[in-house]
Design a protein around this motif. Sequence first.
Motif, mmCIF file in Angstrom:
data_model
loop_
_atom_site.group_PDB
_atom_site.id
_atom_site.type_symbol
_atom_site.label_atom_id
_atom_site.label_comp_id
_atom_site.label_asym_id
_atom_site.label_seq_id
_atom_site.Cartn_x
_atom_site.Cartn_y
_atom_site.Cartn_z
ATOM 1 N N LYS A 129 1.937 10.172 8.014
ATOM 2 C CA LYS A 129 0.862 10.043 7.308
ATOM 3 C C LYS A 129 1.309 9.287 6.054
ATOM 4 O O LYS A 129 0.966 7.943 5.773
ATOM 5 N N GLU A 130 2.520 9.628 5.228
ATOM 6 C CA GLU A 130 3.033 9.012 4.088
ATOM 7 C C GLU A 130 3.454 7.422 4.322
ATOM 8 O O GLU A 130 3.145 6.725 4.012
ATOM 9 N N TYR A 131 4.345 7.620 5.422
ATOM 10 C CA TYR A 131 4.833 6.193 5.673
ATOM 11 C C TYR A 131 3.952 5.295 6.288
ATOM 12 O O TYR A 131 3.671 4.191 5.893
ATOM 13 N N ILE A 132 2.871 5.659 7.039
ATOM 14 C CA ILE A 132 1.743 4.909 7.419
ATOM 15 C C ILE A 132 0.837 4.159 6.064
ATOM 16 O O ILE A 132 0.647 3.139 6.013
ATOM 17 N N LYS A 158 -0.352 0.039 2.073
ATOM 18 C CA LYS A 158 -0.348 -0.270 0.744
ATOM 19 C C LYS A 158 0.434 -1.686 0.473
ATOM 20 O O LYS A 158 0.014 -2.624 -0.253
ATOM 21 N N LYS A 159 1.849 -1.467 1.042
ATOM 22 C CA LYS A 159 2.557 -2.716 0.777
ATOM 23 C C LYS A 159 1.920 -3.867 1.299
ATOM 24 O O LYS A 159 2.138 -5.121 0.576
ATOM 25 N N VAL A 160 1.247 -3.949 2.432
ATOM 26 C CA VAL A 160 0.772 -4.977 2.965
ATOM 27 C C VAL A 160 -0.353 -5.452 2.208
ATOM 28 O O VAL A 160 -0.830 -6.732 2.069
ATOM 29 N N LEU A 161 -1.226 -4.526 1.933
ATOM 30 C CA LEU A 161 -2.507 -5.268 0.920
ATOM 31 C C LEU A 161 -1.905 -5.640 -0.312
ATOM 32 O O LEU A 161 -2.410 -6.648 -0.753
ATOM 33 N N GLU A 219 10.673 15.073 7.388
ATOM 34 C CA GLU A 219 11.837 15.170 6.916
ATOM 35 C C GLU A 219 12.857 14.602 7.738
ATOM 36 O O GLU A 219 13.960 14.454 7.205
ATOM 37 N N ASP A 220 12.751 14.431 8.914
ATOM 38 C CA ASP A 220 13.848 14.095 9.858
ATOM 39 C C ASP A 220 13.574 12.400 10.182
ATOM 40 O O ASP A 220 14.543 11.858 10.819
ATOM 41 N N ILE A 221 12.603 11.846 9.691
ATOM 42 C CA ILE A 221 12.433 10.397 9.856
ATOM 43 C C ILE A 221 13.057 9.909 8.811
ATOM 44 O O ILE A 221 13.218 9.995 7.559
ATOM 45 N N LYS A 222 14.148 8.882 9.107
ATOM 46 C CA LYS A 222 14.965 8.356 8.337
ATOM 47 C C LYS A 222 14.637 7.264 7.268
ATOM 48 O O LYS A 222 15.178 7.141 6.377
ATOM 49 N N GLY A 223 13.540 6.672 7.620
ATOM 50 C CA GLY A 223 12.978 5.589 6.777
ATOM 51 C C GLY A 223 12.533 4.620 7.644
ATOM 52 O O GLY A 223 12.025 4.927 8.855
ATOM 53 N N VAL A 224 12.261 3.375 7.251
ATOM 54 C CA VAL A 224 11.735 2.368 7.710
ATOM 55 C C VAL A 224 12.701 1.165 7.960
ATOM 56 O O VAL A 224 13.362 0.710 7.127
ATOM 57 N N LYS A 225 12.664 0.563 9.340
ATOM 58 C CA LYS A 225 13.519 -0.526 9.252
ATOM 59 C C LYS A 225 12.669 -1.803 10.094
ATOM 60 O O LYS A 225 11.965 -1.632 10.908
ATOM 61 N N LEU A 263 10.619 -9.706 4.944
ATOM 62 C CA LEU A 263 9.838 -8.505 5.151
ATOM 63 C C LEU A 263 10.732 -7.541 4.994
ATOM 64 O O LEU A 263 10.310 -6.355 4.643
ATOM 65 N N ARG A 264 12.105 -7.159 5.193
ATOM 66 C CA ARG A 264 12.876 -6.450 4.871
ATOM 67 C C ARG A 264 12.903 -5.991 3.472
ATOM 68 O O ARG A 264 12.740 -4.740 3.018
ATOM 69 N N ALA A 265 13.002 -7.122 2.490
ATOM 70 C CA ALA A 265 12.746 -6.914 1.237
ATOM 71 C C ALA A 265 11.361 -6.398 0.777
ATOM 72 O O ALA A 265 11.664 -5.388 -0.273
ATOM 73 N N ILE A 266 10.557 -6.391 1.495
ATOM 74 C CA ILE A 266 9.004 -6.013 1.095
ATOM 75 C C ILE A 266 8.853 -4.393 1.825
ATOM 76 O O ILE A 266 8.443 -3.527 0.896
ATOM 77 N N LEU A 267 9.217 -4.408 2.713
ATOM 78 C CA LEU A 267 8.821 -3.115 3.548
ATOM 79 C C LEU A 267 10.047 -2.033 3.973
ATOM 80 O O LEU A 267 9.605 -0.921 4.099
ATOM 81 N N GLU A 268 11.002 -2.246 3.671
ATOM 82 C CA GLU A 268 12.134 -1.100 3.898
ATOM 83 C C GLU A 268 12.459 -0.388 2.716
ATOM 84 O O GLU A 268 11.814 -0.896 1.518
#
Lengths: 254, 254
Positions: free
Chosen positions: A144-147, A152-155, A175-181, B249-254
């Motif tokens: 949920k938080e990531y989505i 929000k970043k895209v908006l 807690e096991d999701i490492k982040g966004v790539k 996009l890495r700069a914005i989304l990661e």
Amino acid sequence: MKKPLILVTNDDGITAPGIRNLVEFMNEIGEVVVVAPNSPQSGKGHAITIDSTLTFEEINLDGPQKDYSLSGTPVDCVKFALNKILTRKPDLVVSGINHGANSSINVIYSGTMSAAVEAGVEGLQSIGFSLLDFSWDADFSQAKEYIQQIVKKVLENPLPKGVVLNVNIPKLKREDIKGVKVCRQANAKWEENFDERTNPHGKKYYWLTGYFNNMDDGHDADETALADGYISIVPVKFDLTAHEHLQNLRAILE
Amino acid sequence: MKKPLILVTNDDGITAPGIRNLVEFMNEIGEVVVVAPNSPQSGKGHAITIDSTLTFEEINLDGPQKDYSLSGTPVDCVKFALNKILTRKPDLVVSGINHGANSSINVIYSGTMSAAVEAGVEGLQSIGFSLLDFSWDADFSQAKEYIQQIVKKVLENPLPKGVVLNVNIPKLKREDIKGVKVCRQANAKWEENFDERTNPHGKKYYWLTGYFNNMDDGHDADETALADGYISIVPVKFDLTAHEHLQNLRAILE
């Protein structure tokens, strides 16, 4: 400030848990209108309905959003929403959350991603979300938080023209999701197999089956990020031209 | 030298004049096997059949080729041909000749082009052909020499990995076709309109209609080449990653 208008669709059908979770997440961010298929439409790719007709109806589901169920494909839903249902241009279109992966080559078969791409063709900001869990009981809340963050970043930072996002989420606890790539589409494909059966009248028929073959362990590929526990985001475009080969091919073909 | 093995498919159905012409042209070049839908599949995009089953039968049509009619989509036809019908890997897959244009954005809706793309995903040489004439009586013979030339060139000079060709042919007499141009996909889209009707029971239903809006008069765009009387060839890829935007996009989304 006016709340952003968010159009939500999917390919698993309007009552699928994946889209109901996405609607719940989006209700906290904007004004939500749902226009989604009245039946499962997985694997429908960019299909549109031209040889038959469409019907729709407003249905009542929990929450402040409006829900419209359409008899067509995911791409039909986007076209129909923009032309017949919404009274203003949406600030964002989100598709999903798909029950199952749409990473790598799956982007071209996916109704979820085709709906997102169609919104991009229409000049809109657009994101497709998929969870790597086919189960109807999949736990969408972990993401949920990531989505919400990605939305929000895209908006706040509109995507480049001609680009939509393909977001895939590993089947992990929050807690096991490492982040966004941010990744490129991995070089992978399905190795098909057709399961042969015989019907009661003696005629053979076939089920399409197969297994997924990832041929790409590049550190910047979406499959790698997912295997490493990251949420993968591939910026997807719908100008399919292989620009890098135009010059060489001119020499051969013209 | 062994004749090349050519797999032919389409989206208008196995009996459509467009595919029958293409088969005739290919019979002069190679050993031909046809695996095509048993019914019209226009606008099916990259749809595959996963919620229902497939049946096929060999049918007898004029000519030395073998013809197999499948109950699925164009993409199903390619998968099924490679897995259940052909006994060796084809040297080339050709799709079409489509009745109507698949230039610019139409590539993503087109069953004809999705079949060609699927062959590319399978690692095969592949070309989709379309004639800018929707009519069942369209004159495909005017393009015969050009189609055969393009096929021979591709057999002699394999396409780059991950690239298939989208060939569109203007509705012109042989002598009025100005030649061949390798192009990029024009920036164009459909402006939808849903035609509303009421059924005998009082319920509204809709036909998807619309008009084509070309927003691109670039000299290197496929729509421009076609309008100028050229056959357009767009090299199409199925890595949809917007590589040029990954860093930003890495700069914005990661």
